[in-house]
Design a protein around this motif. Structure first.
Motif, short mmCIF file in Angstrom:
data_model
loop_
_atom_site.label_atom_id
_atom_site.label_comp_id
_atom_site.label_asym_id
_atom_site.label_seq_id
_atom_site.Cartn_x
_atom_site.Cartn_y
_atom_site.Cartn_z
N ARG A 25 -20.14 -13.65 52.97
CA ARG A 25 -19.28 -12.92 52.03
C ARG A 25 -19.75 -13.09 50.59
N GLN B 26 -13.40 -6.25 55.88
CA GLN B 26 -13.87 -5.71 54.61
C GLN B 26 -12.75 -5.63 53.58
N ARG B 84 -11.12 -2.01 49.54
CA ARG B 84 -11.99 -1.74 50.69
C ARG B 84 -13.46 -1.96 50.36
N HIS B 85 -13.83 -1.75 49.08
CA HIS B 85 -15.25 -1.80 48.74
C HIS B 85 -15.62 -3.02 47.93
N ASN B 87 -15.67 -6.17 48.87
CA ASN B 87 -15.93 -7.37 49.67
C ASN B 87 -17.21 -7.18 50.48
N PRO B 88 -18.36 -7.05 49.81
CA PRO B 88 -19.59 -6.75 50.54
C PRO B 88 -20.08 -7.96 51.33
#
Lengths: 100, 167
Positions: A25, B26, B84-85, B87-88
């Protein structure tokens, strides 16, 4: 009756999941959550052996771990929130000023 | 299989699924709520190990305190719409390799070692014994820990306060 090895196996699974989360993460908050998971795995092992030996010392260590975890989360999340206010990001790959 | 064992396996599954979801999801908010499931499951397993005080403390400190802090941090650092975006994931393959190796070693040790079974009967409530241990054998760590906690909380307050202009 569940055997001690099953509790230890569960703790291993929990620790491995925490480790994979920390490695994969990039959001600092999720990295923190995964560290909490690993601390919980360690606590589970402490309590298992406390039960096996019918000794309360394991519980004392769990208390100490929990207090340190609470202190760590309070300071860590304060740092993360302050960083976000400054830099508008919590991606650990973008926060690399302290790297030599 | 007795019913109590079945319930135990249900809780164990809840821990594993919750932890995996928290590490993989995610969406930050989902991750926080799945962490809640995992921490609750661990509290239930503490209760299974007849650690009553530890189980209650786990519920109060982790679920009631730490998780709420996490949710606050999620809400303060991300606009909910782009959670949604934010947490890569990177380097999945080497990370999976490292953590599988770690799990292999730990699981081998925990299965292959001939652990003594729980032949001592569970000793009832532990709060009394825990209090005595904390204030006799472990009194120094206990006091050091209280100072640490105080220092950490004051530090957290100082750090998260908005900068005030210097007079």
């Amino acid at each position: 009756m569940i055997a001690p090895s099953f509790y230890l196996l569960l703790a291993s699974v929990l620790f491995a999941i925490g480790a994979i989360g920390v490695l994969v993460r990039r959001n600092a908050i999720v990295v923190f959550m995964c560290i909490e998971l690993m601390l919980n795995a360690a606590n589970l092992v402490f309590v298992t052996f406390a039960r096996q030996r019918a000794d309360v010392s394991g519980h004392v260590y769990v208390m100490l771990v929990m207090a340190v975890a609470a202190a760590e989360v309070a300071v860590g999340l304060a740092i993360i929130v302050a960083l976000f206010r400054e830099r508008r990001t919590v991606n650990v790959d973008e926060l690399r000023e302290l790297r030599g | 299989m007795p019913l109590s064992d079945l319930v135990f396996y249900l809780f164990a599954a809840m821990v594993v699924v919750g932890a995996a979801g928290a590490a993989i999801s995610q969406n930050l908010v989902y991750a926080a709520f799945l962490l809640l499931a995992a921490l609750f499951g661990v509290a239930a397993i503490f209760a299974w190990l007849s650690a009553d005080y530890v189980a209650i403390t786990q519920t109060i400190v982790y679920v009631g305190g730490i998780l709420v802090l996490f949710l606050f941090a999620v809400m303060l650092t991300n606009r909910i719409t782009d959670a949604r975006h934010s947490n890569p994931a990177v380097g999945k393959r080497p990370a999976a390799l490292v953590s599988l190796g770690l799990f292999g070693v730990l699981a081998y040790v925990s299965i292959e070692t001939p652990w003594k079974h729980f032949d001592v009967p569970a000793g009832g409530e532990t709060t009394h014994l825990l209090g005595q241990a904390l204030l006799s054998t472990y009194v120094l760590p206990f006091e050091v820990l209280s100072v640490l906690l105080l220092a950490a909380l004051v530090g957290a307050v100082v750090m998260s306060r908005k900068e005030t202009p210097k007079p």
